[in-house]
Write a protein that holds these residues in place. Structure first.
Motif, PDB file in Angstrom:
ATOM      1  N   GLY A   1      -4.681  -1.904  -0.334  1.00 24.27           N
ATOM      2  CA  GLY A   1      -4.673  -0.590   0.319  1.00 24.27           C
ATOM      3  C   GLY A   1      -5.404   0.486  -0.455  1.00 24.27           C
TER       4      GLY A   1
ATOM      5  N   MET B   1       0.810  -1.213   0.000  1.00 27.57           N
ATOM      6  CA  MET B   1       0.000   0.000   0.000  1.00 27.57           C
ATOM      7  C   MET B   1       0.849   1.271   0.000  1.00 27.57           C
ATOM      8  SD  MET B   1      -1.557   0.069   3.867  1.00 27.57           S
ATOM      9  CE  MET B   1      -2.364  -1.517   3.630  1.00 27.57           C
TER      10      MET B   1
ATOM     11  N   GLY C   1      -8.914  -3.258  -0.292  1.00 30.91           N
ATOM     12  CA  GLY C   1      -8.742  -2.029   0.478  1.00 30.91           C
ATOM     13  C   GLY C   1     -10.044  -1.509   1.039  1.00 30.91           C
TER      14      GLY C   1
ATOM     15  N   GLU D   1      -7.967   3.133  -1.209  1.00 29.00           N
ATOM     16  CA  GLU D   1      -8.862   3.923  -0.356  1.00 29.00           C
ATOM     17  C   GLU D   1      -9.705   4.931  -1.123  1.00 29.00           C
ATOM     18  OE1 GLU D   1      -6.780   5.673   2.915  1.00 29.00           O
ATOM     19  OE2 GLU D   1      -6.395   3.736   3.889  1.00 29.00           O
TER      20      GLU D   1
END
Length: 252
Positions: free
Chosen positions: A215, A181, A235, A217
């Motif tokens: 990861g 990430m 994520g 977002e």
């Protein structure tokens, strides 16, 4: 090489009770999605304490003396919960490479758990945590080859962080690579990260290795990574880990 300890056979029942570690733990699950087919590709089993303590608190209690028993217990608990939750996708389980002394013996408990709880072994992915320093790369290669021969998929977790990076990939070709990430965060406005990830995508394409971007977002991060040809994502943008359960997907 670090001395390895406590490698006697551990039964499936013992592992479900904590494998004599002196502490118990369980799992949360986070989905890995295929945005092209709009399906769940896999569920990653993530270590949690019995009162939902984060993974770091549990892993802090793992050492050279107990890592083998912990690694075995992780596999069994993940398989047991996966069967209980009736997971139909792959299940991704992190393993500690330095805890596996002989792959053909260490896999026995996993196979026993799959049979006991009725979970197909061809739905299991084993992830190498790249943040752990690999003490014996030839031994790790032996583990990966053996797992692949037995019908398991394999993955390098947190790729781009930790100790090895492309050097590890040069020696060991897993079925999947999970981008760390740290490479993903704000990639939509960072040309350096975009260039690095593009290079990794090209290498993995040539090696016939699938990429998972973890990861995620924001939509902007997802959009850029999709434009590079990546299909598999994980994520908070899609779902947070669900303690002993399966999360409801968002944004798919």
């Amino acid at each position: 090489m670090t001395q390895r300890h406590d490698f006697q056979s551990i039964g499936c029942a013992e592992c479900t009770k904590g494998a004599g570690l002196g502490f118990d733990f369980t799992m949360a699950f986070q989905p890995i999605v295929n945005v092209t087919t709009k399906t769940i590709f896999a569920q990653e089993a993530l270590v949690r304490g019995m009162a939902e303590e984060p993974a770091g608190e549990i892993l802090a209690r793992v050492n050279n003396e107990n890592q083998y028993r912990f690694d075995q217990a992780c596999r069994v608990k993940a398989v047991q919960l996966s069967a209980k939750l009736n997971i139909k996708s792959y299940v991704s389980i992190n393993f500690l490479p330095n805890a596996v002394y002989r792959p053909e013996l260490c896999i026995r408990t996993t196979l026993e758990a799959a049979e006991t709880f009725g979970f197909p072994i061809d739905r299991i992915i084993f992830e190498i945590t790249e943040g752990e320093k690999i003490e014996d790369r030839a031994h790790l290669l032996e583990i990966i080859k053996y797992y692949q021969q037995e019908g398991f998929l394999t993955a390098i977790d947190d790729f781009g962080a930790g100790y090895s990076g492309l050097n590890l990939l040069a020696d060991i070709q897993t079925d999947l690579v999970k981008l760390d990430m740290g490479l993903i965060r704000h990639i939509d406005c960072n040309k350096n990260r975009q260039a690095i990830v593009k290079g990794i995508v090209q290498v993995c394409n040539e090696l016939k290795i699938q990429i998972i971007a973890e990861g995620i977002e924001t939509y902007e991060e997802l959009d850029v990574l999709q434009s590079f040809g990546i299909e598999l994502f994980q994520g908070y943008y899609f779902a947070k880990p669900k303690f002993q359960g399966l999360a409801v997907l968002e944004n798919l």
